[in-house]
Design an enzyme around this catalytic site. Structure first.
Site, PDB file in Angstrom:
ATOM      1  N   GLU A  81       0.851  -1.189   0.000  1.00 31.23           N
ATOM      2  CA  GLU A  81       0.000   0.000   0.000  1.00 31.23           C
ATOM      3  C   GLU A  81       0.890   1.244   0.000  1.00 31.23           C
ATOM      4  OE1 GLU A  81      -3.861   0.175   2.115  1.00 31.23           O
ATOM      5  OE2 GLU A  81      -2.895   1.710   3.322  1.00 31.23           O
ATOM      6  N   TYR A 104      -6.373   7.115  -0.855  1.00 29.55           N
ATOM      7  CA  TYR A 104      -7.151   8.230  -1.391  1.00 29.55           C
ATOM      8  C   TYR A 104      -7.586   9.081  -0.214  1.00 29.55           C
ATOM      9  CZ  TYR A 104     -10.899  10.295  -4.278  1.00 29.55           C
ATOM     10  OH  TYR A 104     -11.711  11.128  -4.994  1.00 29.55           O
ATOM     11  N   ALA A 146      -8.844  12.935   1.773  1.00 27.23           N
ATOM     12  CA  ALA A 146     -10.072  13.716   1.811  1.00 27.23           C
ATOM     13  C   ALA A 146      -9.930  15.038   1.056  1.00 27.23           C
ATOM     14  CB  ALA A 146     -10.450  13.992   3.259  1.00 27.23           C
ATOM     15  N   HIS A 163      -7.567   3.286  -4.617  1.00 29.02           N
ATOM     16  CA  HIS A 163      -8.562   3.390  -3.540  1.00 29.02           C
ATOM     17  C   HIS A 163      -9.528   4.516  -3.922  1.00 29.02           C
ATOM     18  CE1 HIS A 163      -5.829   1.778  -0.039  1.00 29.02           C
ATOM     19  NE2 HIS A 163      -5.484   1.239  -1.201  1.00 29.02           N
ATOM     20  N   ARG A 204     -15.962   3.323   2.129  1.00 28.63           N
ATOM     21  CA  ARG A 204     -16.821   4.443   2.485  1.00 28.63           C
ATOM     22  C   ARG A 204     -15.975   5.662   2.814  1.00 28.63           C
ATOM     23  NH1 ARG A 204     -19.647   4.920   8.183  1.00 28.63           N
ATOM     24  NH2 ARG A 204     -17.459   5.417   8.590  1.00 28.63           N
ATOM     25  N   GLY A 205     -14.863   5.437   3.542  1.00 32.87           N
ATOM     26  CA  GLY A 205     -14.051   6.554   4.006  1.00 32.87           C
ATOM     27  C   GLY A 205     -14.466   6.955   5.410  1.00 32.87           C
ATOM     28  N   ALA A 249     -19.711   1.560   1.551  1.00 32.67           N
ATOM     29  CA  ALA A 249     -18.789   1.038   0.540  1.00 32.67           C
ATOM     30  C   ALA A 249     -19.522   0.136  -0.452  1.00 32.67           C
ATOM     31  CB  ALA A 249     -17.674   0.256   1.226  1.00 32.67           C
ATOM     32  N   HIS A 307     -16.693  -1.353  15.525  1.00 38.11           N
ATOM     33  CA  HIS A 307     -17.898  -2.087  15.116  1.00 38.11           C
ATOM     34  C   HIS A 307     -17.886  -3.474  15.724  1.00 38.11           C
ATOM     35  CE1 HIS A 307     -15.093  -1.394  11.678  1.00 38.11           C
ATOM     36  NE2 HIS A 307     -15.761  -0.274  11.497  1.00 38.11           N
ATOM     37  N   LYS A 317     -21.138  -6.218   0.699  1.00 36.14           N
ATOM     38  CA  LYS A 317     -20.124  -5.876  -0.312  1.00 36.14           C
ATOM     39  C   LYS A 317     -20.012  -6.999  -1.339  1.00 36.14           C
ATOM     40  CE  LYS A 317     -17.504  -3.078   3.006  1.00 36.14           C
ATOM     41  NZ  LYS A 317     -16.264  -2.903   3.766  1.00 36.14           N
TER      42      LYS A 317
HETATM   43  P1  FAD Z   1     -18.436   0.316   5.062  1.00 33.95           P
HETATM   44  O1  FAD Z   1     -18.170  -1.103   4.755  1.00 33.95           O
HETATM   45  O2  FAD Z   1     -19.412   1.068   4.257  1.00 33.95           O
HETATM   46  O3  FAD Z   1     -18.858   0.363   6.598  1.00 33.95           O
HETATM   47  C1  FAD Z   1     -19.118   1.613   7.224  1.00 33.95           C
HETATM   48  C2  FAD Z   1     -19.769   1.377   8.564  1.00 33.95           C
HETATM   49  O4  FAD Z   1     -21.046   0.818   8.397  1.00 33.95           O
HETATM   50  C3  FAD Z   1     -19.005   0.412   9.447  1.00 33.95           C
HETATM   51  O5  FAD Z   1     -19.128   0.842  10.779  1.00 33.95           O
HETATM   52  C4  FAD Z   1     -19.693  -0.896   9.242  1.00 33.95           C
HETATM   53  O6  FAD Z   1     -19.549  -1.793  10.323  1.00 33.95           O
HETATM   54  C5  FAD Z   1     -21.117  -0.426   9.075  1.00 33.95           C
HETATM   55  N1  FAD Z   1     -21.896  -1.344   8.253  1.00 33.95           N
HETATM   56  C6  FAD Z   1     -21.732  -1.564   6.934  1.00 33.95           C
HETATM   57  N2  FAD Z   1     -22.631  -2.477   6.504  1.00 33.95           N
HETATM   58  C7  FAD Z   1     -23.366  -2.813   7.593  1.00 33.95           C
HETATM   59  C8  FAD Z   1     -24.454  -3.688   7.822  1.00 33.95           C
HETATM   60  N3  FAD Z   1     -24.971  -4.421   6.848  1.00 33.95           N
HETATM   61  N4  FAD Z   1     -24.964  -3.767   9.071  1.00 33.95           N
HETATM   62  C9  FAD Z   1     -24.470  -3.037  10.082  1.00 33.95           C
HETATM   63  N5  FAD Z   1     -23.443  -2.176   9.919  1.00 33.95           N
HETATM   64  C10 FAD Z   1     -22.899  -2.077   8.711  1.00 33.95           C
HETATM   65  N6  FAD Z   1      -9.917   5.443   4.180  1.00 33.95           N
HETATM   66  C11 FAD Z   1      -9.662   6.487   3.358  1.00 33.95           C
HETATM   67  O7  FAD Z   1     -10.227   7.572   3.571  1.00 33.95           O
HETATM   68  N7  FAD Z   1      -8.804   6.387   2.272  1.00 33.95           N
HETATM   69  C12 FAD Z   1      -8.169   5.225   1.991  1.00 33.95           C
HETATM   70  O8  FAD Z   1      -7.414   5.134   1.024  1.00 33.95           O
HETATM   71  C13 FAD Z   1      -8.387   4.094   2.839  1.00 33.95           C
HETATM   72  N8  FAD Z   1      -7.797   2.909   2.601  1.00 33.95           N
HETATM   73  C14 FAD Z   1      -8.085   1.821   3.375  1.00 33.95           C
HETATM   74  C15 FAD Z   1      -7.497   0.584   3.072  1.00 33.95           C
HETATM   75  C16 FAD Z   1      -7.791  -0.537   3.835  1.00 33.95           C
HETATM   76  C17 FAD Z   1      -7.142  -1.868   3.488  1.00 33.95           C
HETATM   77  C18 FAD Z   1      -8.694  -0.442   4.933  1.00 33.95           C
HETATM   78  C19 FAD Z   1      -9.019  -1.649   5.759  1.00 33.95           C
HETATM   79  C20 FAD Z   1      -9.276   0.778   5.255  1.00 33.95           C
HETATM   80  C21 FAD Z   1      -8.991   1.924   4.483  1.00 33.95           C
HETATM   81  N9  FAD Z   1      -9.577   3.165   4.768  1.00 33.95           N
HETATM   82  C22 FAD Z   1      -9.305   4.244   3.948  1.00 33.95           C
HETATM   83  C23 FAD Z   1     -10.396   3.348   5.971  1.00 33.95           C
HETATM   84  C24 FAD Z   1     -11.925   3.237   5.722  1.00 33.95           C
HETATM   85  O9  FAD Z   1     -12.352   4.227   4.831  1.00 33.95           O
HETATM   86  C25 FAD Z   1     -12.606   3.398   7.060  1.00 33.95           C
HETATM   87  O10 FAD Z   1     -12.326   2.305   7.899  1.00 33.95           O
HETATM   88  C26 FAD Z   1     -14.095   3.701   7.044  1.00 33.95           C
HETATM   89  O11 FAD Z   1     -14.483   4.136   8.347  1.00 33.95           O
HETATM   90  C27 FAD Z   1     -15.010   2.510   6.716  1.00 33.95           C
HETATM   91  O12 FAD Z   1     -14.882   2.205   5.386  1.00 33.95           O
HETATM   92  P2  FAD Z   1     -15.560   0.868   4.808  1.00 33.95           P
HETATM   93  O13 FAD Z   1     -15.261   0.865   3.377  1.00 33.95           O
HETATM   94  O14 FAD Z   1     -15.146  -0.302   5.603  1.00 33.95           O
HETATM   95  O15 FAD Z   1     -17.110   1.191   5.085  1.00 33.95           O
END
Ligand code: FAD
Length: 306
Positions: A19, A51, A53, A79, A109-110, A129, A162, A174
């Site tokens: 990364e 990526y 903000a 990303h 999601r971010g 996401a 979470h 997803k």
């Molecule tokens: P989502 O999967 O949409 O989840 C968001 C929230 O909703 C979580 O609390 C989840 O538990 C909850 N949720 C989702 N679906 C459900 C459901 N069905 N029921 C109940 N709750 C649910 N951030 C950046 O800004 N830029 C980056 O480049 C970046 N790179 C990353 C790379 C990796 C490998 C990882 C692991 C994280 C990265 N992040 C990055 C961080 C990420 O954006 C944050 O962790 C963000 O808070 C959640 O993103 P997500 O895509 O997991 O969200």
């Protein structure tokens, strides 16, 4: 690596990937690119580029992806987040990236912007996401006739923000939206990774779950990462790093601890290792070097088609 192979990560041996972080300033760009070149020499299966903000960091991120495509043989994963963008803006951005040759995305999601404790979707924007995964699939249909893109998503073995049930429900969503594989957030205990995968499989999630690995060599970086991710660093590791007599010993201790963790997750069946480099090539390469002989046979040069 061809784009098609990123769509189904598991292949006889664990993938190794890095990364990368866009440079914060134009002055930092040369050093950041030198790191990319050093890491590329290790022939990783892919790079992913974070990526941010702000507009400038987003431009810098896109530029790193462009350069990887143009100047290396390594596949870049871009990303993308739902932060501060409408659905239409995201649709346009994904289309532009596809036009530039990007075929691999990490849909996130971010995090909420600094100072805003809870997530609030932008009006006209996306909330999860999984919605971004679905949007990227729509663009794939429009631009490429329905195939050709791979989409990774995030997974969370550890951390208190979470519940495991939410994490698994999120992976189910997803997967249903069209994700191909997951990459985990940092974790320090192999059992956290194993438990997540076991519970995800029990919920019919078949996505390969690539293990996100931080080289555990720098206690200050680990402390900052704990603040960012909410995943605490084990006290025993902090102690070991703190009592090391100098940076060299700290590095050796940290690399050894990282290799132990990686060996445990590989023994448990992890299909790949994604190393969070923080643009420091030495810890990442030392970990990979220690692992390579047993894990990775010699491989031919990478990208075949695009
Ligand atoms: P989502 O999967 O949409 O989840 C968001 C929230 O909703 C979580 O609390 C989840 O538990 C909850 N949720 C989702 N679906 C459900 C459901 N069905 N029921 C109940 N709750 C649910 N951030 C950046 O800004 N830029 C980056 O480049 C970046 N790179 C990353 C790379 C990796 C490998 C990882 C692991 C994280 C990265 N992040 C990055 C961080 C990420 O954006 C944050 O962790 C963000 O808070 C959640 O993103 P997500 O895509 O997991 O969200």
């Amino acid at each position: 690596m061809s784009t098609a192979s990123l769509m189904s990560v598991p292949r006889g041996r664990p993938t190794v990937s890095f990364e990368l972080y866009p440079p914060r300033t134009p002055a930092g760009a040369a050093a950041a690119w030198e790191t990319v070149e050093r890491l590329a020499d290790a022939a990783p299966d892919f790079f992913s580029v974070t990526y941010g903000a702000s507009g400038s960091s987003r431009d810098a991120s896109r530029e790193v992806v462009r350069r990887i495509l143009a100047e290396t043989t390594v596949t870049p994963i871009a990303h993308l987040t739902c932060v501060d963008a409408t659905r239409e803006e995201l649709r346009r951005l994904v289309g532009e990236l596809v036009d530039e040759g990007v075929r691999d995305f990490l849909a996130l999601r971010g995090d909420p912007p600094a100072g805003q404790p809870r997530w609030v979707p932008q009006p006209g924007g996306l909330n999860r996401a999984s919605e971004l995964v679905a949007l990227i699939r729509e663009v794939e249909q429009e631009r490429l006739g329905g195939t050709g893109l791979s989409i990774a998503v995030a997974a969370y073995p550890a951390g208190a923000s979470h519940t495991r049930a939410q994490d698994v429900a999120s992976l189910v969503e997803k997967q249903e939206a069209g994700a191909d594989f997951a990459i985990t957030q940092v974790f320090y205990d192999a059992s956290a990774y194993v438990d997540l995968v076991v519970e995800a499989r029990a919920a019919a999630v078949h996505l390969p779950v690539v293990a996100g690995i931080i080289p555990m060599t720098d206690p200050r970086r680990l402390a900052r990462l704990a603040e960012l991710t909410g995943v605490p660093v084990p006290a025993a590791l902090v102690e070991q790093l703190t009592v090391a007599v100098d940076d060299d010993e700290r590095h050796r201790v940290g690399v050894a601890a990282t290799v132990r963790l990686v060996e445990e997750v590989v023994a448990a069946g992890a299909p790949g290792l994604h190393v969070f480099t923080f643009n420091q090539h030495r810890p990442a390469l030392d970990v990979v070097e220690r692992l390579r002989r047993p894990l990775i046979p010699a491989r031919p040069s990478t990208r075949t088609s695009r």
